[in-house]
Scaffold this motif. Structure first.
Motif, PDB file in Angstrom:
ATOM      1  N   ARG A 160       0.831  -1.195   0.000  1.00 31.27           N
ATOM      2  CA  ARG A 160       0.000   0.000   0.000  1.00 31.27           C
ATOM      3  C   ARG A 160       0.866   1.244   0.000  1.00 31.27           C
ATOM      4  O   ARG A 160       0.605   2.208  -0.722  1.00 31.27           O
ATOM      5  CB  ARG A 160      -0.889  -0.005   1.243  1.00 31.27           C
ATOM      6  CG  ARG A 160      -1.926  -1.103   1.196  1.00 31.27           C
ATOM      7  CD  ARG A 160      -2.977  -0.889   2.242  1.00 31.27           C
ATOM      8  NE  ARG A 160      -2.788  -1.784   3.367  1.00 31.27           N
ATOM      9  CZ  ARG A 160      -3.754  -2.515   3.909  1.00 31.27           C
ATOM     10  NH1 ARG A 160      -4.964  -2.473   3.407  1.00 31.27           N
ATOM     11  NH2 ARG A 160      -3.525  -3.285   4.929  1.00 31.27           N
ATOM     12  N   LEU A 161       1.901   1.215   0.822  1.00 26.14           N
ATOM     13  CA  LEU A 161       2.748   2.402   0.905  1.00 26.14           C
ATOM     14  C   LEU A 161       3.500   2.615  -0.399  1.00 26.14           C
ATOM     15  O   LEU A 161       3.571   3.728  -0.925  1.00 26.14           O
ATOM     16  CB  LEU A 161       3.743   2.256   2.055  1.00 26.14           C
ATOM     17  CG  LEU A 161       4.650   3.467   2.274  1.00 26.14           C
ATOM     18  CD1 LEU A 161       3.829   4.720   2.550  1.00 26.14           C
ATOM     19  CD2 LEU A 161       5.623   3.209   3.425  1.00 26.14           C
ATOM     20  N   GLY A 162       4.033   1.530  -0.903  1.00 31.05           N
ATOM     21  CA  GLY A 162       4.803   1.646  -2.137  1.00 31.05           C
ATOM     22  C   GLY A 162       3.974   2.104  -3.312  1.00 31.05           C
ATOM     23  O   GLY A 162       4.376   2.994  -4.071  1.00 31.05           O
ATOM     24  N   ALA A 163       2.813   1.507  -3.450  1.00 30.88           N
ATOM     25  CA  ALA A 163       1.995   1.790  -4.628  1.00 30.88           C
ATOM     26  C   ALA A 163       1.079   2.985  -4.423  1.00 30.88           C
ATOM     27  O   ALA A 163       0.481   3.475  -5.376  1.00 30.88           O
ATOM     28  CB  ALA A 163       1.172   0.562  -4.992  1.00 30.88           C
ATOM     29  N   GLY A 164       0.953   3.419  -3.185  1.00 32.12           N
ATOM     30  CA  GLY A 164       0.053   4.533  -2.938  1.00 32.12           C
ATOM     31  C   GLY A 164      -1.413   4.158  -3.087  1.00 32.12           C
ATOM     32  O   GLY A 164      -2.261   4.980  -3.387  1.00 32.12           O
ATOM     33  N   LYS A 165      -1.697   2.887  -2.887  1.00 30.52           N
ATOM     34  CA  LYS A 165      -3.091   2.427  -2.924  1.00 30.52           C
ATOM     35  C   LYS A 165      -3.381   1.681  -1.637  1.00 30.52           C
ATOM     36  O   LYS A 165      -2.497   1.051  -1.068  1.00 30.52           O
ATOM     37  CB  LYS A 165      -3.308   1.455  -4.086  1.00 30.52           C
ATOM     38  CG  LYS A 165      -3.218   2.067  -5.452  1.00 30.52           C
ATOM     39  CD  LYS A 165      -3.474   0.977  -6.478  1.00 30.52           C
ATOM     40  CE  LYS A 165      -3.120   1.454  -7.871  1.00 30.52           C
ATOM     41  NZ  LYS A 165      -3.171   0.333  -8.839  1.00 30.52           N
ATOM     42  N   THR A 166      -4.619   1.718  -1.217  1.00 32.01           N
ATOM     43  CA  THR A 166      -4.952   1.042   0.034  1.00 32.01           C
ATOM     44  C   THR A 166      -5.538  -0.346  -0.187  1.00 32.01           C
ATOM     45  O   THR A 166      -5.657  -1.127   0.738  1.00 32.01           O
ATOM     46  CB  THR A 166      -5.972   1.856   0.839  1.00 32.01           C
ATOM     47  OG1 THR A 166      -7.190   1.901   0.105  1.00 32.01           O
ATOM     48  CG2 THR A 166      -5.475   3.266   1.076  1.00 32.01           C
ATOM     49  N   LEU A 167      -5.930  -0.624  -1.420  1.00 31.58           N
ATOM     50  CA  LEU A 167      -6.555  -1.916  -1.732  1.00 31.58           C
ATOM     51  C   LEU A 167      -7.805  -2.147  -0.896  1.00 31.58           C
ATOM     52  O   LEU A 167      -8.123  -3.280  -0.545  1.00 31.58           O
ATOM     53  CB  LEU A 167      -5.562  -3.060  -1.531  1.00 31.58           C
ATOM     54  CG  LEU A 167      -4.257  -2.949  -2.336  1.00 31.58           C
ATOM     55  CD1 LEU A 167      -3.327  -4.094  -1.995  1.00 31.58           C
ATOM     56  CD2 LEU A 167      -4.585  -2.967  -3.834  1.00 31.58           C
ATOM     57  N   ALA A 168      -8.469  -1.079  -0.565  1.00 32.09           N
ATOM     58  CA  ALA A 168      -9.685  -1.219   0.237  1.00 32.09           C
ATOM     59  C   ALA A 168     -10.784  -0.301  -0.286  1.00 32.09           C
ATOM     60  O   ALA A 168     -10.519   0.777  -0.809  1.00 32.09           O
ATOM     61  CB  ALA A 168      -9.395  -0.911   1.695  1.00 32.09           C
ATOM     62  N   ILE A 169     -11.994  -0.775  -0.135  1.00 33.76           N
ATOM     63  CA  ILE A 169     -13.183   0.016  -0.452  1.00 33.76           C
ATOM     64  C   ILE A 169     -13.865   0.319   0.874  1.00 33.76           C
ATOM     65  O   ILE A 169     -14.011  -0.578   1.700  1.00 33.76           O
ATOM     66  CB  ILE A 169     -14.153  -0.798  -1.330  1.00 33.76           C
ATOM     67  CG1 ILE A 169     -13.509  -1.183  -2.651  1.00 33.76           C
ATOM     68  CG2 ILE A 169     -15.447  -0.031  -1.553  1.00 33.76           C
ATOM     69  CD1 ILE A 169     -13.289  -0.048  -3.592  1.00 33.76           C
ATOM     70  N   GLY A 170     -14.249   1.542   1.053  1.00 40.54           N
ATOM     71  CA  GLY A 170     -14.846   1.915   2.327  1.00 40.54           C
ATOM     72  C   GLY A 170     -16.358   2.025   2.264  1.00 40.54           C
ATOM     73  O   GLY A 170     -16.939   2.346   1.230  1.00 40.54           O
TER      74      GLY A 170
END
Lengths: 342, 342
Positions: B52-62
């Motif tokens: 997540r940190l590397g790609a700047g994505k959280t891989l989550a839907i809220g």
DNA sequence: TTGCTTGACAAAAACGTTTTTGTCAAAAAA
DNA sequence: TTTTTTGACAAAAACGTTTTTGTCAAGCAA
């Protein structure tokens, strides 16, 4: 707006800012206050991903929702409330709930999914719901050293953290009530037998009968999924027997409604010809005809308990063995049961 | 087991391993296969936090679940199914569902919570449920450039991605059915009016009356929360009027059950003296007495649609304007309605 | 032959925190 | 006075990826 900018803005080092915000003792009170104030002023929010990586925590609690029904598309609505309770407790502590779902019951697939979930590093702790009598998930969680709380008990030779409803007491209560009303032919319309709650319920039912020197007839203790359809079907199969039961204790209000439908179709008057007791005190149970005698079950509150326990386990303030919460159950008398017919 | 070890084990650089596992083109097919195989063999799982940190994505839907009821402790059980559908779709794509909850209805607090949720960097996309006629959440999400899908429409001057049920059609259908049965005094027992679905339902109801040259009486269009209790209360207040309605269209099956209870208490026979139509086709509706005429609503399937749309939005394969899915609604005729009494 | 392109990989930077270790003056103890 | 401790902060390492930039031989065209 990263911590670097905030530190620059304050003329402090990154580490001091970080420690100030996290309440460490080696930062003077004056500095801490200055940092906190400035952070708020310029709207600094620590990046969760970085936080997770740095601290080695995910700040998330995982839960895998079991799908029910043959299509695997229904999720027991009870979980809405349970998760609501959990979230209410963990949210203020900065934790979130990560929900996964098991699309359809399939032991191997479920194990794989569960394994991936806990070993993949997605969560710090786990909520295991709808426990089975022998539940492989506990071993998996333990093997991964993942703190967990189960909702429902299971057979285990090691202590584990559980929150459960006193199913045995509940069904003892309901059955005793029917016995007191003069019923002698009481059937149990139970949930799927692999779930441990079904075992506890059966035990309560059997014990209640035994305390009146009555022996439980295995052919009168039926299992089905927790739906109106199953309740209907099972009740119908019981009503055609001779002698037929005069009372039914059901695993859920839904099953009870199904059973009531079956009784009505058989021309029986609910509450006089035949008695039905449900479980869950669903919002509907007070409004149906006749109003359903059922058992109160505080799902939301149980969720809160689970949430608190998980937080404490994560902080190592308590051990799994310290989490044994058995929710007391209360019978809500209404009109779907009555004296046994002559 | 980090990517460093895996790279060492393979005699490759970290970057090559990473790119091989992520399917980039600048890695030869042979190397890619070798990497993938070895990764599997030694059980390598990329650390989500680092990813997540590397790609700047959280891989989550809220998603923020709205609590209902005065205590704010109930969560509409419908959401279990909706979220089940969402998870079913996003899980295989590596996404998870991050569930938050709004403990009690409170506009300022809700906004703060929502703001924190989306600006805090917890999720890549958002599911906004139970839209209101004017919904501040859309502006917040847009301001944060956060992709989102709403479940339910709202008033907005910009295009947005929505999935909704054809509430207007549904209530047009139900009302028309009652008109065809000869009813002329039809009341609408609606949900809270700030929710947009309530507006659509009212519109369908009014249109159906208008098409028969009947004018809707505002005092016969009542609002309440989506519970048996509210349905009961509202129906009772309508039944004491003279002339009283002969038919009720209700916003949910729960409200319909409450209304039916009120009618029964007034000594009316459901399906002959008075007609009641529900909404949702809950599992109970087929088993109550009389079986409830209601409208089919595929919540799980809608959730799947939402999940797919969110994934496509995140991948920028589609634009918000491309997501306009209006679920058709089907009336399920049963026995709770019938010809208008003379 | 020379220069340019391409294919396949490696090196290094970046992501934004937390945690560990280091520094240094002031206060306290010897 | 000298040494030790303490308080308050800073520097640097670590977390484990992804992404950007670099390298270098092979292939190709001029």
């Amino acid at each position: 707006m990263s911590i670097v900018l905030l530190a620059k803005n304050l003329g402090l080092s990154i580490s001091t800012v970080s420690r100030a915000l996290n309440g460490y003792e080696d930062v003077s009170a004056a500095t801490r206050e200055r940092v906190v104030l400035r952070a708020k002023a310029i709207g600094y929010r620590p990046n969760p991903s970085a936080r997770r990586l740095g601290a080695g925590k995910t700040l998330a609690i995982g839960v895998i929702l079991p799908a029910t029904g043959s299509t695997g598309q229904a999720v027991d609505s009870m979980y809405s409330s349970l998760l609501g309770g959990v979230v209410t407790e963990i949210e203020p502590a900065g934790y979130h709930l990560l929900a996964s779902m098991q699309a359809k019951y399939d032991d191997a697939r479920e194990t794989a999914l569960f394994e991936n979930f806990i070993r993949g590093g997605w969560v710090d702790g786990l909520l295991i719901v709808r426990t089975r009598v022998h539940d492989a998930r506990l071993e998996l969680a333990r093997a991964a050293k993942m703190p967990f709380v189960t909702y429902g008990r299971t057979e285990s030779d090691q202590p584990y953290a559980w929150v459960d409803t006193d199913n045995e007491k509940a069904f003892h209560l309901a059955t005793t009530r029917l016995l007191d009303l003069g019923h002698r032919r009481i059937a149990l319309i139970n949930g799927p037998e692999e779930y441990s709650f079904a075992q506890f319920r059966r035990r309560g039912y059997v014990r209640a009968l035994a305390s009146r020197k009555l022996k439980a007839d295995p052919t009168w203790m039926l299992h089905g999924d927790l739906t109106e359809g199953a309740g209907h079907e099972l009740c119908r199969s019981l009503l055609i027997r001779r002698p037929a039961p005069t009372a039914f204790v059901c695993a859920t209000d839904s099953m009870a409604f199904g059973a009531i439908a079956a009784c009505r179709e058989a021309g029986l008057s609910i509450g006089s010809d035949v008695s039905v007791i449900g479980y869950g005190n669903s919002s509907l149970s007070a409004f149906c005809d006749p109003p359903l005698t059922t058992m109160e079950h505080q799902v939301f509150e149980n969720g809160r308990y689970v949430g608190r326990a998980l937080l404490q386990l994560l902080r190592k303030e308590i051990q799994p063995v310290d989490v044994h919460y058995l929710e007391p159950v209360v019978l809500v008398p209404r009109k779907s049961d009555g004296p046994a017919p002559q």
